[in-house]
Design a protein around this motif. Structure first.
Motif, short mmCIF file in Angstrom:
data_model
loop_
_atom_site.label_atom_id
_atom_site.label_comp_id
_atom_site.label_asym_id
_atom_site.label_seq_id
_atom_site.Cartn_x
_atom_site.Cartn_y
_atom_site.Cartn_z
N LEU A 471 0.86 -1.19 0.00
CA LEU A 471 0.00 0.00 0.00
C LEU A 471 0.89 1.23 0.00
O LEU A 471 2.00 1.19 0.51
N GLU A 472 0.38 2.28 -0.57
CA GLU A 472 1.09 3.54 -0.46
C GLU A 472 0.23 4.46 0.39
O GLU A 472 -0.89 4.80 0.01
N VAL A 473 0.72 4.82 1.55
CA VAL A 473 -0.04 5.65 2.49
C VAL A 473 0.71 6.96 2.67
O VAL A 473 1.85 6.94 3.14
N ARG A 477 5.61 3.63 1.38
CA ARG A 477 5.27 2.24 1.04
C ARG A 477 5.06 1.42 2.30
O ARG A 477 5.91 1.39 3.17
N VAL A 478 3.91 0.76 2.38
CA VAL A 478 3.62 -0.07 3.54
C VAL A 478 3.26 -1.48 3.08
O VAL A 478 2.22 -1.70 2.48
N PRO A 479 4.16 -2.45 3.32
CA PRO A 479 3.81 -3.82 2.93
C PRO A 479 2.81 -4.41 3.93
O PRO A 479 2.99 -4.27 5.12
N VAL A 480 1.74 -5.06 3.41
CA VAL A 480 0.79 -5.71 4.30
C VAL A 480 0.61 -7.16 3.88
O VAL A 480 0.86 -7.52 2.73
N ARG A 481 0.20 -7.98 4.83
CA ARG A 481 -0.05 -9.39 4.51
C ARG A 481 -1.53 -9.66 4.74
O ARG A 481 -2.08 -9.30 5.78
N ILE A 482 -2.19 -10.29 3.77
CA ILE A 482 -3.62 -10.57 3.86
C ILE A 482 -3.82 -12.07 3.98
O ILE A 482 -3.30 -12.84 3.18
#
Ligand code: MV4
Length: 575
Positions: A471-473, A477-482
């Protein structure tokens, strides 16, 4: 002459690789496929494709009748066998020629001679190629006792009509000889349909070095350098390189002379590989000759600039080879990438590749058979890609390979990539002090995570595999795990009774993977030893010997030849 039409009697990355050269030559490529490969890349890439049968290799890629029928239908003029499958069956080479097609490979007689490992040893000996002390002919148990004393322990019992290490038994003391001979004979019969075995002294702590030779139909034989294939596990090569880091110019010249002499003695034509073992003192000994193009031919291509498949086709068309000025430059390394989980004893993980990006950039080559969305079928070998790099020297090639592997993104199936990266970073590989048995030992002592291999997966792999999303907040850049249940999950782990485990002693032997029982080698009431093969399961690795984890008496055999089994299904019960 009419334009050649080349049928490729194979699948996977090697079929794709051959199709590419056929196209470059301006010839027509003809693919064949089983039901499991209807959507495979080699089928898409060829000019034409013909179905040859069901998923079971015995009824498709191993069916001489089905392949010759496809060749007739497609009006093929030449047939390339690739590696594996029918590539080293003299009977196939003969049938191809008898049906009026040109076989892109050696003469059937040369395949036949080299298929008899004990005859190959005698041929090597005749022309002064060093062989390991051993028996010139197959032996009975009575002969073996005296011969083993003469040769000296440890000895290896090898199948005369085997190869590739299948059915090989190491014997360290005289008391073990009889059992090992019986076992090797049984396995030789089961695998190769011939029970003969012979003895060789076991050469320990060795490098596995092989010489690439090429011969034309006019008596010219060339040596194209050696490859070092010492990084192996259970006779599956993981990393190959050229030149060998333990071969100097003088030794290379001797290996090359020996390989060319043997090729001449055998009346060899086309591409061949002379396999040697190199001991700690730098002595080399002939082991066997492989009468096919090998998986690792690519590293030779990288340092010579030659297209070996094009050379094979030209030789098969009767052209003269002019390779006297070839001089390999630099260093090349290949990593074979399998859909297997090193953290789970290399359990094959067939399935759909959900996301995929191959490495590229300077001096990186990828020979693969997949794309995003493609399925790796459970029916064949799990190797789906080879990454090959070249550089001016070995240390730069290692660094380049690590860079290339770091770019390789594969989701949906497990891969051996983390293991390859770990091996590349070890001191043993970096300094070339490793040997043929090194990897298996290193894996047993495994502190793999240290080298960058991810921690083993959670025990219950029915858990969803997390998707990674970026995600770009606010411009960051913010990596997320779903974690999403609908995503592909890792394959179900078979019960811990796994026959591959070895360290878990249980009273049932279960199928380690989905496949078809080819043969059952034991019967109820039979006493067996730990390591005895109880049955042969055809699955991703073609024929898998299923060993007993401990000694015991066979009580039940709930399966029979021809039956399909799922991972965890009981194959044999032991008391
Ligand atoms: C050998 C050997 C040591 N001494 N023969 C394995 C595959 C087949 N082509 C021949 N192979 C070997 N033959 C003698 N007399 C070592 C190998 C060998 C090997 C042996 C055990 C474990 C891993 C190995 C890897 C490569 C070669």
């Amino acid at each position: 002459m009419a334009k050649p039409r080349v049928l490729i009697a194979n699948r996977g990355e090697i079929a794709v690789r051959i199709i590419r050269t056929v196209r470059e030559l301006g010839y027509t490529s003809i693919a064949v496929y089983s039901d499991a490969d209807r959507d495979a890349l080699h089928v898409e890439m060829a000019d034409q494709a013909h179905r040859i049968g069901p998923a079971l290799a015995a009824d498709s890629y191993l069916s001489i009748g089905a392949i010759l029928e496809a060749a007739s239908r497609a009006k093929a003029t030449m047939i390339h066998p690739g590696y594996g499958f029918l590539s080293e069956r003299a009977h196939f080479a003969r049938a191809v020629a008898d049906s009026g097609f040109t076989f892109i490979g050696p003469p059937a007689d040369a395949i036949e001679m080299m298929g008899d490992k004990s005859a190959a040893r005698r041929a090597a000996d005749r022309v002064g190629v060093p062989i390991v002390p051993g028996t010139p002919e197959p032996v009975t148990i009575e002969q073996a006792r005296a011969e083993a004393e003469r040769i000296g322990f440890p000895v290896l019992v090898k199948a005369a009509f085997g190869g590739g290490g299948k059915g090989m038994q190491t014997v360290r003391k005289p008391e073990e000889l009889e059992g090992a001979l019986a076992r090797a004979t049984r396995e030789a019969q089961a695998y190769f349909g011939r029970p003969e075995v012979f003895l060789e002294r076991y050469v320990d702590r060795a490098h596995h070095v092989e010489a690439q030779v090429f011969a034309d139909t006019r008596g010219n034989v060339f040596f194209l350098g050696e490859r070092d294939c010492t990084v192996q596990r259970r006779h599956q090569k993981l990393i190959e390189e050229t030149p060998s880091p333990v071969v100097d110019a003088e030794l290379r010249a001797r290996i090359g002379e020996a390989a060319m002499a043997l090729a001449k003695e055998a009346g060899y034509v086309n591409a061949g590989t002379v396999e040697c073992i190199l001991d700690e003192d730098g002595s080399f000994y002939f082991l066997e000759m492989n009468t096919r193009l090998q998986v690792e031919h690519t590293v030779t291509e990288m340092v010579t600039g030659l297209d070996l498949v094009a050379l094979q086709i030209r030789v098969a068309l009767g052209e003269k080879l002019e390779l006297e000025d070839v001089s390999p430059t630099g260093h090349a390394i290949e990593c074979r990438i399998n859909a297997e989980d090193p953290a789970r004893n290399f359990l094959p993980g067939p399935g759909r590749i959900s996301a995929y990006r191959e490495p590229s950039g300077p001096f990186v080559r990828v020979d693969s058979a997949v794309r995003a969305g493609k399925e790796i079928p459970a029916d064949y070998d799990s190797m789906f890609a080879k990454v090959i790099v070249s550089a001016e020297n070995r240390s730069r090639a290692i660094a380049r390979m690590d860079r290339a592997l770091s770019e390789f993104q594969v989701e949906g199936v497990p891969t051996t990539i983390p293991l390859h990266r770990w091996v590349l970073g070890t001191r043993a590989f970096g300094k070339s002090t490793h040997s043929t048995t090194w990897l298996e030992k290193a894996l047993r002592d495994a502190e793999l995570p240290e080298g960058g291999t991810p921690a083993p997966p959670p025990a219950d792999t029915r858990q969803p595999v997390p998707a990674e999303l970026l995600l770009e907040v606010d411009g960051r850049r913010v990596p997320v795990r779903i974690f999403d249940q609908r995503r592909d999950t890792a394959p179900k782990v078979p019960s811990r009774h796994s026959a591959h485990g070895g360290d878990h002693v249980h009273s049932v032997i279960v199928a380690p993977m989905q496949g078809t029982i080819l043969r059952v080698l034991v019967e109820p009431g039979q006493e067996i030893q730990a390591g005895d093969v109880v049955c042969i399961l055809e699955a991703m690795k073609m024929e898998n010997a299923i060993p007993a984890p401990r000694e015991g008496v066979v009580t039940e055999i709930p399966v029979e030849a021809g039956q399909n089994v799922q991972p965890g299904d009981t194959l044999v019960e032991l008391d």
